[in-house]
Each structure stands twice: as structure tokens, then as C-alpha cells.
Design a protein around this motif. Structure first.
Motif, PDB file in Angstrom:
ATOM      1  N   ASP A   1       0.821  -1.210   0.000  1.00  0.00           N
ATOM      2  CA  ASP A   1       0.000   0.000   0.000  1.00  0.00           C
ATOM      3  C   ASP A   1       0.855   1.261   0.000  1.00  0.00           C
ATOM      4  N   SER A   2       2.177   1.125   0.137  1.00  0.00           N
ATOM      5  CA  SER A   2       3.083   2.277   0.092  1.00  0.00           C
ATOM      6  C   SER A   2       3.537   2.533  -1.341  1.00  0.00           C
ATOM      7  N   LYS A   3       3.199   3.716  -1.841  1.00  0.00           N
ATOM      8  CA  LYS A   3       3.583   4.099  -3.199  1.00  0.00           C
ATOM      9  C   LYS A   3       5.107   4.104  -3.336  1.00  0.00           C
ATOM     10  N   THR A   4       5.788   4.558  -2.285  1.00  0.00           N
ATOM     11  CA  THR A   4       7.248   4.619  -2.291  1.00  0.00           C
ATOM     12  C   THR A   4       7.866   3.237  -2.466  1.00  0.00           C
ATOM     13  N   ILE A   5       7.371   2.265  -1.712  1.00  0.00           N
ATOM     14  CA  ILE A   5       7.892   0.895  -1.812  1.00  0.00           C
ATOM     15  C   ILE A   5       7.635   0.335  -3.204  1.00  0.00           C
TER      16      ILE A   5
ATOM     17  N   THR B   1       9.954   2.140  -5.739  1.00  0.00           N
ATOM     18  CA  THR B   1      11.364   1.753  -5.543  1.00  0.00           C
ATOM     19  C   THR B   1      11.627   0.358  -6.096  1.00  0.00           C
ATOM     20  N   ALA B   2      10.785  -0.599  -5.715  1.00  0.00           N
ATOM     21  CA  ALA B   2      10.947  -1.979  -6.181  1.00  0.00           C
ATOM     22  C   ALA B   2      10.799  -2.058  -7.700  1.00  0.00           C
ATOM     23  N   GLU B   3       9.818  -1.343  -8.229  1.00  0.00           N
ATOM     24  CA  GLU B   3       9.565  -1.377  -9.671  1.00  0.00           C
ATOM     25  C   GLU B   3      10.764  -0.837 -10.452  1.00  0.00           C
ATOM     26  N   THR B   4      11.299   0.297 -10.027  1.00  0.00           N
ATOM     27  CA  THR B   4      12.440   0.908 -10.705  1.00  0.00           C
ATOM     28  C   THR B   4      13.637  -0.029 -10.696  1.00  0.00           C
ATOM     29  N   LEU B   5      13.922  -0.576  -9.527  1.00  0.00           N
ATOM     30  CA  LEU B   5      15.058  -1.473  -9.356  1.00  0.00           C
ATOM     31  C   LEU B   5      14.922  -2.732 -10.214  1.00  0.00           C
ATOM     32  N   LEU B   6      13.747  -3.333 -10.185  1.00  0.00           N
ATOM     33  CA  LEU B   6      13.534  -4.583 -10.921  1.00  0.00           C
ATOM     34  C   LEU B   6      13.527  -4.367 -12.433  1.00  0.00           C
ATOM     35  N   LYS B   7      12.979  -3.239 -12.875  1.00  0.00           N
ATOM     36  CA  LYS B   7      12.948  -2.946 -14.311  1.00  0.00           C
ATOM     37  C   LYS B   7      14.367  -2.764 -14.860  1.00  0.00           C
ATOM     38  N   LYS B   8      15.265  -2.223 -14.027  1.00  0.00           N
ATOM     39  CA  LYS B   8      16.672  -2.052 -14.428  1.00  0.00           C
ATOM     40  C   LYS B   8      17.306  -3.395 -14.762  1.00  0.00           C
TER      41      LYS B   8
ATOM     42  N   ALA C   1       0.348  -3.678  -7.245  1.00  0.00           N
ATOM     43  CA  ALA C   1      -1.010  -3.620  -6.714  1.00  0.00           C
ATOM     44  C   ALA C   1      -0.935  -2.954  -5.341  1.00  0.00           C
ATOM     45  N   THR C   2      -2.000  -2.218  -4.990  1.00  0.00           N
ATOM     46  CA  THR C   2      -1.996  -1.490  -3.715  1.00  0.00           C
ATOM     47  C   THR C   2      -2.530  -2.316  -2.559  1.00  0.00           C
ATOM     48  N   ASP C   3      -3.269  -3.387  -2.860  1.00  0.00           N
ATOM     49  CA  ASP C   3      -3.768  -4.255  -1.787  1.00  0.00           C
ATOM     50  C   ASP C   3      -4.082  -5.642  -2.340  1.00  0.00           C
TER      51      ASP C   3
ATOM     52  N   ASP D   1       3.399  -7.120   0.914  1.00  0.00           N
ATOM     53  CA  ASP D   1       3.516  -6.466   2.214  1.00  0.00           C
ATOM     54  C   ASP D   1       2.545  -7.126   3.179  1.00  0.00           C
ATOM     55  N   ILE D   2       2.910  -7.201   4.444  1.00  0.00           N
ATOM     56  CA  ILE D   2       2.018  -7.820   5.424  1.00  0.00           C
ATOM     57  C   ILE D   2       0.942  -6.843   5.880  1.00  0.00           C
ATOM     58  N   MET D   3       1.343  -5.643   6.266  1.00  0.00           N
ATOM     59  CA  MET D   3       0.395  -4.674   6.810  1.00  0.00           C
ATOM     60  C   MET D   3      -0.268  -3.867   5.696  1.00  0.00           C
ATOM     61  N   MET D   4      -1.466  -4.293   5.302  1.00  0.00           N
ATOM     62  CA  MET D   4      -2.233  -3.579   4.278  1.00  0.00           C
ATOM     63  C   MET D   4      -3.689  -3.510   4.710  1.00  0.00           C
TER      64      MET D   4
END
Length: 144
Positions: free
Chosen positions: A31-35, A38-45, A53-55, A74-77
């Protein structure tokens, strides 16, 4: 074991320190846009195709459509937490073989055990590093 460090030179002599994971579909549910970003940018590289997905509800709809090779959740959503989402994925016969990696800011034995009970393959504590993500993919996804 190398501890997730990317070697200085590659066998194929391709991108220095850049492992090619092209063609792999990775889903990141947080649910964190930042996470997510960050993950998307790194993995696309590294050549991954990334679906976010947000939830859990949004994720379940997208999993059927995109059929990811590995899922980070993520666990906490809100609405549907990571444990419930993982359990639903693992109860679906089409996706029960798909590796699910739990993401959490909590690092307790109880949380890790609960992740195992619902069928997750691994548990990463936030903030995770680039090597944590790539190491999890390397450990659980076999390239065809």
C-alpha cells in the motif's frame, strides 16, 4: 554462499554487475507508493516486467491476468493483509507453485512463522536492499 553480492564480472561479459532477469514477471503488492515505485524501478533495471497492486483485492484480480513468476507482498495492508493474500494465492491450484515473498517492517519470529504457515517462501524485512530483492528472485525463480 555469496550473501547476495552481485559478482564484479559476468560469465557472458554483458552488463557489468547488472544481472539480466529479462522476461521475468514480478508482482509487488504494497500500500506504500514509495515501496512500489522503488521496487519497480530497481527490478525494471534488471529486465523484469513489473506489475504492482496497492492491496490484496487488486492483486488477486491482476494475478489471474498477468500470471507473475514471483510475488512480493507487504504484510500490513488495509482490507486484505499480506497473510490473507498469500493464503488465497496458495489455495488457488493455478498459483500455488508461485513463490510468495513476505515484506514487513516487523522482524519477529512469530511473524516469520505465520508467513510460513500461509505458504510464503521467504520473509524480507523492510527496508530491503537491492540485493535482498534480487537474491529472493534468484533463490525462488528458475529461468526457463
Amino acid at each position: 554462499m555469496h550473501g547476495g553480492v552481485v559478482s564484479e564480472h559476468t560469465e557472458e561479459g554483458g552488463n557489468e554487475g547488472q544481472e539480466d532477469l529479462s522476461g521475468l514477471k514480478v508482482m509487488v503488492i504494497d500500500d506504500s507508493k514509495t515501496i512500489r515505485r522503488t521496487a519497480e524501478t530497481l527490478l525494471k533495471k534488471h529486465g523484469c516486467e513489473v506489475v504492482t497492486a496497492t492491496d490484496g483485492f487488486e492483486a488477486l484480480a491482476k494475478i489471474a491476468e498477468h500470471k507473475p513468476d514471483i510475488i512480493f507482498v507487504d504484510i500490513m495492508m488495509p482490507r486484505l493483509d499480506g497473510y490473507q493474500t498469500c493464503a488465497l494465492i496458495k489455495h488457488n491450484r493455478l498459483f500455488k507453485q508461485t513463490p510468495v515473498i513476505m515484506l514487513s517492517s516487523k522482524d519477529s519470529i512469530f511473524d516469520k512463522a505465520r508467513g510460513r504457515i500461509v505458504g510464503s517462501e521467504q520473509y524480507l524485512t523492510k527496508p530491503f536492499t537491492r540485493d535482498d530483492l534480487l537474491g529472493a528472485i534468484r533463490s525462488h525463480v528458475r529461468k526457463q
